[in-house]
Motif scaffolding. Structure first.
Motif, PDB file in Angstrom:
ATOM      1  N   LYS A  64       1.046  -1.352  -0.239  1.00 24.59           N
ATOM      2  CA  LYS A  64      -0.155   0.095  -0.137  1.00 24.59           C
ATOM      3  C   LYS A  64       1.139   1.344   0.060  1.00 24.59           C
ATOM      4  O   LYS A  64       1.878   1.308   0.625  1.00 24.59           O
ATOM      5  N   GLY A  65       0.642   2.097  -0.771  1.00 25.88           N
ATOM      6  CA  GLY A  65       1.358   3.653  -1.185  1.00 25.88           C
ATOM      7  C   GLY A  65       2.322   3.445  -1.961  1.00 25.88           C
ATOM      8  O   GLY A  65       3.140   4.387  -2.037  1.00 25.88           O
ATOM      9  N   ARG A  66       2.906   2.256  -2.343  1.00 22.75           N
ATOM     10  CA  ARG A  66       4.220   1.955  -3.248  1.00 22.75           C
ATOM     11  C   ARG A  66       3.416   1.342  -4.782  1.00 22.75           C
ATOM     12  O   ARG A  66       4.255   1.593  -5.547  1.00 22.75           O
ATOM     13  N   PHE A  67       2.598   0.741  -4.679  1.00 21.48           N
ATOM     14  CA  PHE A  67       2.196  -0.080  -5.797  1.00 21.48           C
ATOM     15  C   PHE A  67       0.721   0.476  -6.221  1.00 21.48           C
ATOM     16  O   PHE A  67      -0.127   0.736  -5.511  1.00 21.48           O
ATOM     17  N   THR A  68       0.498   0.464  -7.624  1.00 22.01           N
ATOM     18  CA  THR A  68      -0.661   0.981  -8.006  1.00 22.01           C
ATOM     19  C   THR A  68      -1.248   0.104  -9.186  1.00 22.01           C
ATOM     20  O   THR A  68      -0.476  -0.055 -10.201  1.00 22.01           O
ATOM     21  N   ILE A  69      -2.452  -0.366  -8.992  1.00 22.67           N
ATOM     22  CA  ILE A  69      -2.908  -1.377 -10.035  1.00 22.67           C
ATOM     23  C   ILE A  69      -4.051  -0.532 -11.009  1.00 22.67           C
ATOM     24  O   ILE A  69      -4.831   0.224 -10.313  1.00 22.67           O
ATOM     25  N   SER A  70      -3.933  -0.629 -12.127  1.00 25.40           N
ATOM     26  CA  SER A  70      -5.025  -0.075 -13.060  1.00 25.40           C
ATOM     27  C   SER A  70      -5.425  -0.988 -13.949  1.00 25.40           C
ATOM     28  O   SER A  70      -4.876  -2.044 -14.304  1.00 25.40           O
ATOM     29  N   ILE A  71      -6.711  -0.750 -14.681  1.00 29.35           N
ATOM     30  CA  ILE A  71      -7.320  -1.621 -15.737  1.00 29.35           C
ATOM     31  C   ILE A  71      -7.589  -0.847 -16.887  1.00 29.35           C
ATOM     32  O   ILE A  71      -8.111   0.221 -16.535  1.00 29.35           O
ATOM     33  N   ALA A  78      -4.169  -5.238 -17.615  1.00 27.72           N
ATOM     34  CA  ALA A  78      -4.343  -4.671 -16.231  1.00 27.72           C
ATOM     35  C   ALA A  78      -2.695  -4.598 -15.809  1.00 27.72           C
ATOM     36  O   ALA A  78      -1.844  -4.951 -16.864  1.00 27.72           O
ATOM     37  N   CYS A  79      -2.477  -3.142 -15.115  1.00 30.52           N
ATOM     38  CA  CYS A  79      -1.033  -2.898 -15.143  1.00 30.52           C
ATOM     39  C   CYS A  79      -0.782  -2.722 -13.600  1.00 30.52           C
ATOM     40  O   CYS A  79      -1.624  -2.406 -12.719  1.00 30.52           O
ATOM     41  N   LEU A  80       0.537  -2.776 -13.017  1.00 30.10           N
ATOM     42  CA  LEU A  80       0.924  -2.738 -11.786  1.00 30.10           C
ATOM     43  C   LEU A  80       1.986  -2.112 -11.864  1.00 30.10           C
ATOM     44  O   LEU A  80       3.317  -2.192 -12.358  1.00 30.10           O
ATOM     45  N   GLN A  81       1.947  -0.629 -11.354  1.00 36.17           N
ATOM     46  CA  GLN A  81       3.003   0.055 -11.113  1.00 36.17           C
ATOM     47  C   GLN A  81       3.518  -0.075  -9.913  1.00 36.17           C
ATOM     48  O   GLN A  81       2.933   0.059  -8.822  1.00 36.17           O
ATOM     49  N   MET A  82       4.826  -0.247  -9.667  1.00 42.41           N
ATOM     50  CA  MET A  82       5.687  -0.489  -8.386  1.00 42.41           C
ATOM     51  C   MET A  82       6.612   0.320  -8.306  1.00 42.41           C
ATOM     52  O   MET A  82       7.497   0.497  -9.066  1.00 42.41           O
ATOM     53  N   ASN A  83       6.676   1.163  -7.217  1.00 46.65           N
ATOM     54  CA  ASN A  83       7.485   2.139  -6.949  1.00 46.65           C
ATOM     55  C   ASN A  83       8.244   1.780  -5.574  1.00 46.65           C
ATOM     56  O   ASN A  83       7.616   0.929  -4.807  1.00 46.65           O
ATOM     57  N   SER A  84       9.559   2.557  -5.367  1.00 42.89           N
ATOM     58  CA  SER A  84       9.955   2.334  -4.049  1.00 42.89           C
ATOM     59  C   SER A  84      10.223   0.813  -3.894  1.00 42.89           C
ATOM     60  O   SER A  84       9.785   0.347  -2.520  1.00 42.89           O
ATOM     61  N   LEU A  85      10.699   0.001  -4.731  1.00 40.94           N
ATOM     62  CA  LEU A  85      10.905  -1.200  -4.811  1.00 40.94           C
ATOM     63  C   LEU A  85      11.824  -1.498  -3.482  1.00 40.94           C
ATOM     64  O   LEU A  85      12.937  -0.949  -3.311  1.00 40.94           O
ATOM     65  N   LYS A  86      11.688  -2.660  -2.878  1.00 42.21           N
ATOM     66  CA  LYS A  86      12.358  -3.368  -1.746  1.00 42.21           C
ATOM     67  C   LYS A  86      12.740  -4.705  -2.165  1.00 42.21           C
ATOM     68  O   LYS A  86      12.315  -5.247  -2.939  1.00 42.21           O
ATOM     69  N   PRO A  87      13.968  -5.035  -1.623  1.00 41.50           N
ATOM     70  CA  PRO A  87      14.399  -6.528  -2.045  1.00 41.50           C
ATOM     71  C   PRO A  87      13.132  -7.749  -1.616  1.00 41.50           C
ATOM     72  O   PRO A  87      13.245  -8.595  -2.413  1.00 41.50           O
ATOM     73  N   GLU A  88      12.508  -7.310  -0.468  1.00 37.80           N
ATOM     74  CA  GLU A  88      11.491  -8.222  -0.160  1.00 37.80           C
ATOM     75  C   GLU A  88      10.303  -8.312  -1.057  1.00 37.80           C
ATOM     76  O   GLU A  88       9.469  -9.216  -1.023  1.00 37.80           O
ATOM     77  N   ASP A  89      10.439  -7.333  -2.278  1.00 40.60           N
ATOM     78  CA  ASP A  89       9.429  -7.410  -3.291  1.00 40.60           C
ATOM     79  C   ASP A  89       9.624  -8.349  -4.456  1.00 40.60           C
ATOM     80  O   ASP A  89       9.088  -8.627  -5.263  1.00 40.60           O
ATOM     81  N   ALA A  90      10.964  -8.773  -4.297  1.00 43.59           N
ATOM     82  CA  ALA A  90      11.345  -9.739  -5.434  1.00 43.59           C
ATOM     83  C   ALA A  90      10.804 -11.033  -5.227  1.00 43.59           C
ATOM     84  O   ALA A  90      10.376 -11.749  -4.248  1.00 43.59           O
ATOM     85  N   ALA A  91      10.229 -11.480  -6.566  1.00 45.91           N
ATOM     86  CA  ALA A  91       9.402 -12.836  -6.790  1.00 45.91           C
ATOM     87  C   ALA A  91       8.858 -12.912  -8.083  1.00 45.91           C
ATOM     88  O   ALA A  91       9.277 -12.024  -8.863  1.00 45.91           O
TER      89      ALA A  91
END
Length: 121
Positions: A64-71, A78-91
């Motif tokens: 929340k506050g870092r990712f934005t989903i849009s359709i 559908a798109c997922l904008q991912m900002n302020s990525l952290k190592p724990e977001d790796a997947a």
């Protein structure tokens, strides 16, 4: 037949951004929602974000506050904008769509094959 194809994954440094896209094609009579899930090594698949066809969204607390989903209903994307990525977001990130393939069919979940996101310096 329904196909979901993800794109946009890759390697990014911590604090960086990526934009994932998911295009649904084939028999897609009516899409009710699209979602992004992720599976990190050694962990179960987890919901990241969901958006309904009318734009209602839901996010995992961790993004929340870092990712934005849009359709984009016009082209079933559908798109997922991912900002302020952290190592724990790796997947591996998977796209899912809950849709009715034909007018007489029942709504089902369909899945893409996934796209790798690596967050590392």
């Amino acid at each position: 037949q329904v196909q979901l194809v993800e794109s946009g994954g890759g390697l990014v440094q911590p604090g960086g951004s990526l934009r994932l896209s998911c295009a649904a094609s084939g028999s897609t009579f009516s899409i009710y929602s699209m979602s992004w899930y992720r599976r990190a090594p050694g962990r179960q698949r987890a919901l990241v974000a969901t958006i309904t066809s009318d734009g209602t969204t839901n996010y995992a607390d961790s993004v929340k506050g870092r990712f934005t989903i849009s359709i984009y209903n016009a082209n079933n994307t559908a798109c997922l904008q991912m900002n302020s990525l952290k190592p724990e977001d790796a997947a591996v990130y998977y796209c899912s769509a809950f849709l009715r393939a034909t007018p007489e069919g029942i709504p089902l979940d369909y899945w893409g094959k996934g796209t790798q996101v690596t967050v590392s310096s």
